[in-house]
Design a protein around this motif. Structure first.
Motif, PDB file in Angstrom:
ATOM      1  N   MET A   1       0.845  -1.175   0.000  1.00 49.84           N
ATOM      2  CA  MET A   1       0.000   0.000   0.000  1.00 49.84           C
ATOM      3  C   MET A   1       0.892   1.240   0.000  1.00 49.84           C
ATOM      4  O   MET A   1       1.728   1.395   0.868  1.00 49.84           O
ATOM      5  CB  MET A   1      -0.897   0.002   1.214  1.00 49.84           C
ATOM      6  CG  MET A   1      -1.804  -1.230   1.324  1.00 49.84           C
ATOM      7  SD  MET A   1      -2.997  -1.298   0.010  1.00 49.84           S
ATOM      8  CE  MET A   1      -4.432  -0.775   0.845  1.00 49.84           C
ATOM      9  N   THR A   2       0.651   2.101  -0.975  1.00 52.82           N
ATOM     10  CA  THR A   2       1.518   3.266  -1.167  1.00 52.82           C
ATOM     11  C   THR A   2       0.701   4.524  -1.431  1.00 52.82           C
ATOM     12  O   THR A   2      -0.332   4.477  -2.081  1.00 52.82           O
ATOM     13  CB  THR A   2       2.465   3.036  -2.371  1.00 52.82           C
ATOM     14  OG1 THR A   2       3.228   1.856  -2.129  1.00 52.82           O
ATOM     15  CG2 THR A   2       3.406   4.197  -2.574  1.00 52.82           C
ATOM     16  N   VAL A   3       1.218   5.635  -0.934  1.00 54.43           N
ATOM     17  CA  VAL A   3       0.687   6.947  -1.266  1.00 54.43           C
ATOM     18  C   VAL A   3       1.824   7.735  -1.902  1.00 54.43           C
ATOM     19  O   VAL A   3       2.992   7.577  -1.527  1.00 54.43           O
ATOM     20  CB  VAL A   3       0.108   7.670  -0.025  1.00 54.43           C
ATOM     21  CG1 VAL A   3       1.192   7.985   0.989  1.00 54.43           C
ATOM     22  CG2 VAL A   3      -0.617   8.945  -0.436  1.00 54.43           C
ATOM     23  N   ILE A   4       1.477   8.568  -2.866  1.00 53.88           N
ATOM     24  CA  ILE A   4       2.482   9.389  -3.544  1.00 53.88           C
ATOM     25  C   ILE A   4       2.400  10.809  -3.004  1.00 53.88           C
ATOM     26  O   ILE A   4       1.332  11.409  -2.981  1.00 53.88           O
ATOM     27  CB  ILE A   4       2.270   9.389  -5.068  1.00 53.88           C
ATOM     28  CG1 ILE A   4       2.335   7.958  -5.610  1.00 53.88           C
ATOM     29  CG2 ILE A   4       3.320  10.272  -5.756  1.00 53.88           C
ATOM     30  CD1 ILE A   4       1.903   7.827  -7.059  1.00 53.88           C
ATOM     31  N   LEU A   5       3.551  11.329  -2.568  1.00 47.38           N
ATOM     32  CA  LEU A   5       3.686  12.708  -2.126  1.00 47.38           C
ATOM     33  C   LEU A   5       4.335  13.468  -3.280  1.00 47.38           C
ATOM     34  O   LEU A   5       5.481  13.199  -3.646  1.00 47.38           O
ATOM     35  CB  LEU A   5       4.561  12.783  -0.869  1.00 47.38           C
ATOM     36  CG  LEU A   5       4.840  14.174  -0.312  1.00 47.38           C
ATOM     37  CD1 LEU A   5       3.540  14.859   0.126  1.00 47.38           C
ATOM     38  CD2 LEU A   5       5.818  14.082   0.851  1.00 47.38           C
ATOM     39  N   ARG A   6       3.587  14.369  -3.880  1.00 47.68           N
ATOM     40  CA  ARG A   6       4.066  15.095  -5.060  1.00 47.68           C
ATOM     41  C   ARG A   6       4.518  16.485  -4.641  1.00 47.68           C
ATOM     42  O   ARG A   6       3.713  17.328  -4.278  1.00 47.68           O
ATOM     43  CB  ARG A   6       2.979  15.166  -6.117  1.00 47.68           C
ATOM     44  CG  ARG A   6       2.604  13.775  -6.643  1.00 47.68           C
ATOM     45  CD  ARG A   6       1.815  13.834  -7.921  1.00 47.68           C
ATOM     46  NE  ARG A   6       1.582  12.506  -8.440  1.00 47.68           N
ATOM     47  CZ  ARG A   6       2.416  11.852  -9.245  1.00 47.68           C
ATOM     48  NH1 ARG A   6       3.543  12.418  -9.620  1.00 47.68           N
ATOM     49  NH2 ARG A   6       2.120  10.643  -9.682  1.00 47.68           N
ATOM     50  N   ARG A   7       5.813  16.697  -4.718  1.00 46.46           N
ATOM     51  CA  ARG A   7       6.391  17.960  -4.263  1.00 46.46           C
ATOM     52  C   ARG A   7       6.609  18.914  -5.436  1.00 46.46           C
ATOM     53  O   ARG A   7       6.854  18.506  -6.565  1.00 46.46           O
ATOM     54  CB  ARG A   7       7.676  17.714  -3.498  1.00 46.46           C
ATOM     55  CG  ARG A   7       8.718  16.856  -4.220  1.00 46.46           C
ATOM     56  CD  ARG A   7       9.639  17.721  -5.015  1.00 46.46           C
ATOM     57  NE  ARG A   7      10.704  16.929  -5.638  1.00 46.46           N
ATOM     58  CZ  ARG A   7      11.157  17.200  -6.829  1.00 46.46           C
ATOM     59  NH1 ARG A   7      10.635  18.158  -7.543  1.00 46.46           N
ATOM     60  NH2 ARG A   7      12.161  16.508  -7.346  1.00 46.46           N
ATOM     61  N   THR A   8       6.530  20.206  -5.134  1.00 50.17           N
ATOM     62  CA  THR A   8       6.802  21.218  -6.146  1.00 50.17           C
ATOM     63  C   THR A   8       8.311  21.405  -6.268  1.00 50.17           C
ATOM     64  O   THR A   8       9.086  20.903  -5.447  1.00 50.17           O
ATOM     65  CB  THR A   8       6.149  22.564  -5.780  1.00 50.17           C
ATOM     66  OG1 THR A   8       6.661  22.986  -4.516  1.00 50.17           O
ATOM     67  CG2 THR A   8       4.631  22.448  -5.736  1.00 50.17           C
ATOM     68  N   VAL A  21       8.343   4.794  -8.117  1.00 53.63           N
ATOM     69  CA  VAL A  21       7.084   5.502  -7.869  1.00 53.63           C
ATOM     70  C   VAL A  21       5.975   4.762  -8.609  1.00 53.63           C
ATOM     71  O   VAL A  21       6.044   4.591  -9.828  1.00 53.63           O
ATOM     72  CB  VAL A  21       7.151   6.970  -8.335  1.00 53.63           C
ATOM     73  CG1 VAL A  21       5.822   7.670  -8.107  1.00 53.63           C
ATOM     74  CG2 VAL A  21       8.277   7.715  -7.638  1.00 53.63           C
ATOM     75  N   PRO A  22       4.934   4.314  -7.884  1.00 50.46           N
ATOM     76  CA  PRO A  22       3.826   3.630  -8.570  1.00 50.46           C
ATOM     77  C   PRO A  22       3.039   4.601  -9.446  1.00 50.46           C
ATOM     78  O   PRO A  22       3.206   5.814  -9.357  1.00 50.46           O
ATOM     79  CB  PRO A  22       2.972   3.108  -7.410  1.00 50.46           C
ATOM     80  CG  PRO A  22       3.304   3.998  -6.264  1.00 50.46           C
ATOM     81  CD  PRO A  22       4.723   4.447  -6.460  1.00 50.46           C
ATOM     82  N   ASP A  23       2.171   4.055 -10.269  1.00 52.23           N
ATOM     83  CA  ASP A  23       1.349   4.881 -11.161  1.00 52.23           C
ATOM     84  C   ASP A  23       0.319   5.703 -10.392  1.00 52.23           C
ATOM     85  O   ASP A  23      -0.027   6.798 -10.800  1.00 52.23           O
ATOM     86  CB  ASP A  23       0.630   4.006 -12.192  1.00 52.23           C
ATOM     87  CG  ASP A  23       1.604   3.383 -13.173  1.00 52.23           C
ATOM     88  OD1 ASP A  23       2.697   3.944 -13.380  1.00 52.23           O
ATOM     89  OD2 ASP A  23       1.275   2.315 -13.725  1.00 52.23           O
TER      90      ASP A  23
END
Length: 172
Positions: A1-8, A21-23
């Motif tokens: 189980m993964t969550v993606i943290l998208r940084r600027t 990084v998963p889709d």
């Protein structure tokens, strides 16, 4: 189980992209976007759910540890909204792994920009860190509308509760 943290890009040095990084995130609230904003000479981080546009505002301390702290921060934010403990536990369990990636949605970035402009107007003079939860709550009640039919207006708090219910209802 993964969550993606998208940084600027502002946070690129502090939050390097993860090797794998998963889709997509496995959570009900999807990816979380993060950007930095300075208000009254105090650095803040604005985090926004890509799916429901739920905002979360925290002090910009220990940014490098944000991936390890993200599940606890989301738990605290959902508790502030009086979300069911079972749904919170399910959402946080789905965040067992946090992958860091670059941003992928200009639409979410546009909403973040609007939130960033609004934050100073919601903070009262002499504000402290406890005020940030209240400001995040007020922003979550602000309808988000980006050119289109009126039925596509998003109310972040309502959208968050609906997504959590739809995804985690069988768990409580």
């Amino acid at each position: 189980m993964t969550v993606i943290l998208r940084r600027t890009q502002k946070l690129a040095e502090l939050l390097p992209v993860t090797d794998i990084v998963p889709d997509a995130s496995d959570t009900a609230l999807g990816d979380w976007y993060v950007n930095k904003r300075i208000v009254d000479r105090k650095p803040l981080l604005l985090l926004v759910s890509a799916v429901t546009l739920l905002p979360m505002i925290i002090p910009a301390r220990d940014v490098r540890t944000l991936p390890t702290r993200l599940p606890a921060l989301v738990r605290r934010r959902l508790q502030f909204m009086d979300v069911s403990d079972a749904w919170i536990d399910a959402e946080v369990a789905a965040m067992a792994t946090v992958a860091v990636a670059k941003t992928a949605s200009r639409s979410v970035l546009g909403v973040m920009t609007d939130y960033m402009h609004a934050i100073p107007y919601y903070l009262e003079q002499g504000w402290d860190e406890r005020s940030l939860d209240v400001v995040g709550h007020k922003l979550a009640d602000t309808p988000i509308f980006a050119s289109g039919p009126a039925d596509q207006v998003v109310a972040p708090r309502e959208a968050t509760l609906k997504r959590l219910r739809d995804r985690w209802q069988p768990f409580g």
